[in-house]
Design an enzyme around this catalytic site. Sequence first.
Site, PDB file in Angstrom:
ATOM      1  N   TYR A  40       0.824  -1.208   0.000  1.00 29.71           N
ATOM      2  CA  TYR A  40       0.000   0.000   0.000  1.00 29.71           C
ATOM      3  C   TYR A  40       0.862   1.264   0.000  1.00 29.71           C
ATOM      4  CZ  TYR A  40      -3.882  -3.046   1.563  1.00 29.71           C
ATOM      5  OH  TYR A  40      -4.822  -4.026   1.698  1.00 29.71           O
ATOM      6  N   GLY A  41       2.127   1.132   0.407  1.00 28.51           N
ATOM      7  CA  GLY A  41       3.041   2.266   0.387  1.00 28.51           C
ATOM      8  C   GLY A  41       2.868   3.242   1.539  1.00 28.51           C
TER       9      GLY A  41
END
Length: 182
Positions: free
Chosen positions: A51-52
């Site tokens: 998802y970062g």
Amino acid sequence: MSAVPEQTFASGYKIPCVGLGTWKAKPEEVGAAVKSTVRLGYHHLDCALVYGNEKEIGKAIKECIDEGLVKREDLFITTKENAGLFPMTEDGLTDVIDIDYTETWTTMQDLVNQGLCRSIGVSNFNSKQIQRLIDLGLKHPISCNQVEISPYFSNEKLLQFCKSKDIGVVAHSPLGSADRQW
């Protein structure tokens, strides 16, 4: 605030039935969302490295713990295995051709044995994939299957299958998915 309902996994651990999903949450905003959610009494956070935004989520969780809002053991943090854990080819691509998800499951069970996680589950698995894991002979139960369930996609057959195998179901996209064409 009233208590958030929980369900008990086959592993014996409880998971809050309502949680904060962080997929597509902006890195510069997700930390504040996590802290607000914890302050409101919600202790289930759904994350993934892919998802970062896990670094900011981790920082927000640490701040909540440091402020005494919650203890780590009170939080149920979901994460997912990521492609970065797989071997890479010489040109930097993920080399998963010879990796079967049953090998990954075996490795995840070892993490439970080592005390590095409490419960393990699967995400977006169908009944045939789940049955294949069960047929291996499980050291640890499949705690849950995280799948899309919404008014537009009830996933009823899979829900019934999971229930028959004592596998909890965690819904993602409960209001519907923008990725699904209606």
